[in-house]
Write a protein that holds these residues in place. Sequence first.
Motif, PDB file in Angstrom:
ATOM      1  N   ALA A  66      11.394  -1.903  16.987  1.00  0.00           N
ATOM      2  CA  ALA A  66      11.381  -1.265  18.308  1.00  0.00           C
ATOM      3  C   ALA A  66      11.824   0.192  18.207  1.00  0.00           C
ATOM      4  CB  ALA A  66      12.298  -2.033  19.265  1.00  0.00           C
ATOM      5  N   ASP A  67      12.838   0.456  17.383  1.00  0.00           N
ATOM      6  CA  ASP A  67      13.313   1.829  17.213  1.00  0.00           C
ATOM      7  C   ASP A  67      12.227   2.702  16.577  1.00  0.00           C
ATOM      8  OD1 ASP A  67      15.747   1.055  18.253  1.00  0.00           O
ATOM      9  OD2 ASP A  67      16.737   0.842  16.301  1.00  0.00           O
ATOM     10  N   ALA A  68      11.511   2.161  15.587  1.00  0.00           N
ATOM     11  CA  ALA A  68      10.451   2.924  14.925  1.00  0.00           C
ATOM     12  C   ALA A  68       9.316   3.230  15.897  1.00  0.00           C
ATOM     13  CB  ALA A  68       9.928   2.150  13.717  1.00  0.00           C
ATOM     14  N   LEU A  69       8.951   2.242  16.724  1.00  0.00           N
ATOM     15  CA  LEU A  69       7.898   2.475  17.699  1.00  0.00           C
ATOM     16  C   LEU A  69       8.317   3.543  18.711  1.00  0.00           C
ATOM     17  CD1 LEU A  69       6.826  -1.233  18.313  1.00  0.00           C
ATOM     18  CD2 LEU A  69       5.490   0.518  17.141  1.00  0.00           C
ATOM     19  N   ALA A  70       9.570   3.472  19.177  1.00  0.00           N
ATOM     20  CA  ALA A  70      10.062   4.458  20.134  1.00  0.00           C
ATOM     21  C   ALA A  70      10.049   5.862  19.537  1.00  0.00           C
ATOM     22  CB  ALA A  70      11.476   4.089  20.574  1.00  0.00           C
ATOM     23  N   MET A  71      10.321   5.963  18.238  1.00  0.00           N
ATOM     24  CA  MET A  71      10.380   7.257  17.575  1.00  0.00           C
ATOM     25  C   MET A  71       8.992   7.861  17.361  1.00  0.00           C
ATOM     26  SD  MET A  71      12.025   8.142  13.813  1.00  0.00           S
ATOM     27  CE  MET A  71      13.619   7.527  14.368  1.00  0.00           C
ATOM     28  N   HIS A  72       7.998   7.009  17.086  1.00  0.00           N
ATOM     29  CA  HIS A  72       6.727   7.527  16.594  1.00  0.00           C
ATOM     30  C   HIS A  72       5.548   7.423  17.567  1.00  0.00           C
ATOM     31  CE1 HIS A  72       8.305   8.228  12.579  1.00  0.00           C
ATOM     32  NE2 HIS A  72       8.835   7.013  12.580  1.00  0.00           N
ATOM     33  N   LEU A  73       5.598   6.559  18.566  1.00  0.00           N
ATOM     34  CA  LEU A  73       4.426   6.383  19.421  1.00  0.00           C
ATOM     35  C   LEU A  73       4.103   7.625  20.245  1.00  0.00           C
ATOM     36  CD1 LEU A  73       4.542   2.699  20.730  1.00  0.00           C
ATOM     37  CD2 LEU A  73       3.037   3.713  19.006  1.00  0.00           C
ATOM     38  N   GLY A  74       5.082   8.477  20.458  1.00  0.00           N
ATOM     39  CA  GLY A  74       4.838   9.685  21.237  1.00  0.00           C
ATOM     40  C   GLY A  74       4.385  10.877  20.414  1.00  0.00           C
ATOM     41  N   ARG A  75       4.196  10.676  19.113  1.00  0.00           N
ATOM     42  CA  ARG A  75       3.829  11.798  18.250  1.00  0.00           C
ATOM     43  C   ARG A  75       2.427  12.315  18.570  1.00  0.00           C
ATOM     44  NH1 ARG A  75       5.507  10.330  12.106  1.00  0.00           N
ATOM     45  NH2 ARG A  75       4.293  12.248  11.793  1.00  0.00           N
ATOM     46  N   LEU A 101       0.845  -1.192   0.000  1.00  0.00           N
ATOM     47  CA  LEU A 101       0.000   0.000   0.000  1.00  0.00           C
ATOM     48  C   LEU A 101       0.885   1.249   0.000  1.00  0.00           C
ATOM     49  CD1 LEU A 101      -2.787  -1.151   2.460  1.00  0.00           C
ATOM     50  CD2 LEU A 101      -3.176  -0.328   0.128  1.00  0.00           C
ATOM     51  N   PRO A 102       1.683   1.430  -1.058  1.00  0.00           N
ATOM     52  CA  PRO A 102       2.567   2.603  -1.095  1.00  0.00           C
ATOM     53  C   PRO A 102       1.805   3.914  -1.049  1.00  0.00           C
ATOM     54  CG  PRO A 102       2.421   1.571  -3.266  1.00  0.00           C
ATOM     55  CD  PRO A 102       1.769   0.632  -2.292  1.00  0.00           C
ATOM     56  N   GLU A 103       0.512   3.876  -1.454  1.00  0.00           N
ATOM     57  CA  GLU A 103      -0.302   5.089  -1.381  1.00  0.00           C
ATOM     58  C   GLU A 103      -0.361   5.630   0.044  1.00  0.00           C
ATOM     59  OE1 GLU A 103      -2.453   2.217  -4.281  1.00  0.00           O
ATOM     60  OE2 GLU A 103      -1.330   2.106  -2.390  1.00  0.00           O
ATOM     61  N   GLY A 104      -0.320   4.722   1.016  1.00  0.00           N
ATOM     62  CA  GLY A 104      -0.382   5.147   2.409  1.00  0.00           C
ATOM     63  C   GLY A 104       0.829   5.950   2.820  1.00  0.00           C
ATOM     64  N   PHE A 105       2.008   5.525   2.387  1.00  0.00           N
ATOM     65  CA  PHE A 105       3.218   6.284   2.703  1.00  0.00           C
ATOM     66  C   PHE A 105       3.219   7.612   1.948  1.00  0.00           C
ATOM     67  CE2 PHE A 105       4.829   1.755   3.017  1.00  0.00           C
ATOM     68  CZ  PHE A 105       4.744   1.702   4.402  1.00  0.00           C
ATOM     69  N   ALA A 106       2.797   7.570   0.672  1.00  0.00           N
ATOM     70  CA  ALA A 106       2.786   8.792  -0.132  1.00  0.00           C
ATOM     71  C   ALA A 106       1.841   9.840   0.449  1.00  0.00           C
ATOM     72  CB  ALA A 106       2.394   8.462  -1.573  1.00  0.00           C
ATOM     73  N   ALA A 107       0.731   9.387   1.035  1.00  0.00           N
ATOM     74  CA  ALA A 107      -0.264  10.307   1.600  1.00  0.00           C
ATOM     75  C   ALA A 107       0.017  10.641   3.061  1.00  0.00           C
ATOM     76  CB  ALA A 107      -1.663   9.694   1.473  1.00  0.00           C
ATOM     77  N   ASP A 108       1.134  10.141   3.607  1.00  0.00           N
ATOM     78  CA  ASP A 108       1.457  10.335   5.030  1.00  0.00           C
ATOM     79  C   ASP A 108       0.325   9.837   5.917  1.00  0.00           C
ATOM     80  OD1 ASP A 108       3.002  10.994   7.201  1.00  0.00           O
ATOM     81  OD2 ASP A 108       2.507  13.126   7.187  1.00  0.00           O
ATOM     82  N   ALA A 109      -0.247   8.677   5.512  1.00  0.00           N
ATOM     83  CA  ALA A 109      -1.300   8.027   6.290  1.00  0.00           C
ATOM     84  C   ALA A 109      -0.769   6.809   7.021  1.00  0.00           C
ATOM     85  CB  ALA A 109      -2.444   7.605   5.358  1.00  0.00           C
ATOM     86  N   ALA A 110       0.538   6.534   6.883  1.00  0.00           N
ATOM     87  CA  ALA A 110       1.124   5.341   7.484  1.00  0.00           C
ATOM     88  C   ALA A 110       2.562   5.623   7.881  1.00  0.00           C
ATOM     89  CB  ALA A 110       1.074   4.167   6.498  1.00  0.00           C
ATOM     90  N   ILE A 111       3.030   4.845   8.832  1.00  0.00           N
ATOM     91  CA  ILE A 111       4.415   4.920   9.296  1.00  0.00           C
ATOM     92  C   ILE A 111       5.093   3.623   8.888  1.00  0.00           C
ATOM     93  CG2 ILE A 111       5.883   4.979  11.341  1.00  0.00           C
ATOM     94  CD1 ILE A 111       3.612   6.734  12.624  1.00  0.00           C
ATOM     95  N   ARG A 112       6.204   3.745   8.158  1.00  0.00           N
ATOM     96  CA  ARG A 112       6.887   2.572   7.617  1.00  0.00           C
ATOM     97  C   ARG A 112       7.665   1.848   8.720  1.00  0.00           C
ATOM     98  NH1 ARG A 112       8.463   1.716   2.226  1.00  0.00           N
ATOM     99  NH2 ARG A 112       7.980   3.917   1.812  1.00  0.00           N
TER     100      ARG A 112
END
Length: 409
Positions: free
Chosen positions: A333-342, A313-324
């Motif tokens: 784990a690093d991605a979760l640590a970076m983004h869960l606090g957003r 679903l590359p459309e999700g990344f292009a639309a900033d509707a998803a976190i890769r």
Amino acid sequence: MMTGAPRITMLSAALSRDGGGVFASILGAAEALADRGVPVSLIGLADSHSAADRPTDPRLASRVVTLRQRMPLGVPAPLVRAIADERPDILHLHGLWLPPSRAMAGWRNSSGRPTVISPHGMLDPWALANSAWKKCLAGLMFERANLAAASCIHALNLAEAAAVRAYGLRGPVAVIPNGVHLPTVVSAADAAAGAGDGRRVMLFLGRLHPKKGLSETIQAWSRMDAALRADWRLVIAGWDDGGHGAVLRDLAGPMLASGDICFVGPLFGPAKEAALRGASAFILASHSEGLPMAVLEAWSHGKPAFMSAACNLPEGFAADAAIRVTPEPQALADALAMHLGRADLPDIGARGRALVAERFSWPAVGARLAAVYDWLLGGGPMPADVEPEPGQSTPRRRPGPALRRDGCS
């Protein structure tokens, strides 16, 4: 040329929750076609849930067939008879490697009518490598010839279309996604309810299978900072496929007792809707997918999706509707640590809902499928969604199997 709406029969190994997202996509497509006045019937194999999950839409004729042997050792005559009884103009198969494939071949040979096949990700490299020898054998025995003789292959996205070509198939390929229904807009209070103890919920929804990246997700969750786990709970909802659930529970270990991870079993209907409404985010760090219905459902509820590129679903990344994310424990784990606090996670989810409304609604998908069926029956031009055989301006049927590229000798 057809003088009225074509009769479509959709064929699958499972017309129940046992089919997971494939069953959901079949039902959604059938209802969308019925909305357009297209007569649709559904045929599947009997299983432990087929009676309880029988479609309730009165416009959809459905039947399940009991076979003594579910392994495709020969042409399943009861299934072929069930198809013939429906008198379809087009037979549309969902999924591969099982008795419905042989039934399709038998019906095609006797009727000479068009057939469409939706692999649902089952020709992707990871999927072919899983139980590879069985799929090589099935390909040699029947599936390769069945795919080569199809009037059209239905791919859910460009990545699946590429996998179809890599398998050596040269016939027409229609690229049309799955769809979902847009639920009522979710209120902030629903999401704030979370797990009921103040924690926000990261939801996984789907079958418990190694390809879904759940073992990597659990390992990543265990490596997160304690403060994040105090704010978030990983809720795993789904049915156990082949005993993988026990492996995952062992891996979760003490995080089950602490409530950091919770297994809630399979969820359907209102229970699934409630889980989606109450979640704050959705995760699918998968190794292989066709086009996951669960991500579309999460987006339709306005949830940000943490997903891998294998979700196609590359459309999700292009639309900033998803976190890769990737199905590798430390990177995840690093991605979760970076983004869960957003603070903008709800905004990401809102963009996902807008994306579904624009590109993945069932009315739009139904119209595109109907155009392909009409074209196959001579009632319209070749749709823009269809890629003809390489080197041909118009499709033609190949006489037999093409070059093998799946490692089978």
